[in-house]
Write a protein that holds these residues in place. Structure first.
Motif, PDB file in Angstrom:
ATOM      1  N   GLU A  79       0.881  -1.182   0.000  1.00  0.00           N
ATOM      2  CA  GLU A  79       0.000   0.000   0.000  1.00  0.00           C
ATOM      3  C   GLU A  79       0.910   1.221   0.000  1.00  0.00           C
ATOM      4  O   GLU A  79       1.709   1.423   0.896  1.00  0.00           O
ATOM      5  N   PHE A  80       0.748   2.079  -0.991  1.00  0.00           N
ATOM      6  CA  PHE A  80       1.604   3.247  -1.129  1.00  0.00           C
ATOM      7  C   PHE A  80       0.979   4.524  -0.559  1.00  0.00           C
ATOM      8  O   PHE A  80       1.629   5.548  -0.529  1.00  0.00           O
ATOM      9  N   ASP A  81      -0.267   4.435  -0.111  1.00  0.00           N
ATOM     10  CA  ASP A  81      -0.952   5.621   0.409  1.00  0.00           C
ATOM     11  C   ASP A  81      -0.525   5.974   1.829  1.00  0.00           C
ATOM     12  O   ASP A  81      -0.649   7.104   2.259  1.00  0.00           O
ATOM     13  N   GLN A  82      -0.021   5.048   2.577  1.00  0.00           N
ATOM     14  CA  GLN A  82       0.372   5.298   3.965  1.00  0.00           C
ATOM     15  C   GLN A  82       1.766   5.862   4.026  1.00  0.00           C
ATOM     16  O   GLN A  82       2.654   5.437   3.299  1.00  0.00           O
TER      17      GLN A  82
END
Length: 83
Positions: A79-82
Motif C-alpha cells: 500500500e503506497f498511500d500510507q
C-alpha cells in the motif's frame, strides 16, 4: 583454432597425403583437415531445428510424470498511500 602434431608417421603415408593433396589442389595440411572433417564431422553435421531438438528432448515425458506444485496464497500488494 586448435593445432596438433602427429609424430612417427610412416614416410609412405606422408607421401600418399602429399600426392592426394596435390590431386585436390591444396596443401597437405588442408588435405588432413578435410580427411578429419569427413571422418569426424558426419556425427555432428545433422542439422535439426531448435523445435525438433526440444521435441526429442521431451518426447518420453507424459503429463502424468510432471509434478504439479501446490498452489500458494498470493502475497498482499503493498500500500503506497500510507506514510
Amino acid at each position: 583454432m586448435a593445432s596438433i602434431t602427429v609424430r612417427n608417421l610412416d614416410e609412405s603415408v606422408k607421401n600418399s597425403l602429399r600426392v592426394r593433396a596435390a590431386r585436390h589442389g591444396w596443401s597437405m595440411e588442408q588435405e588432413i583437415r578435410q580427411i578429419l572433417q569427413q571422418t569426424v564431422a558426419p556425427e555432428q553435421t545433422e542439422q535439426i531445428s531448435f523445435a525438433e531438438r526440444v521435441n526429442r528432448r521431451f518426447a518420453n515425458l507424459t503429463v502424468e510424470s510432471l509434478p504439479i506444485p501446490p498452489r500458494q496464497i498470493t502475497r498482499t500488494p503493498p500500500e503506497f498511500d500510507q506514510p
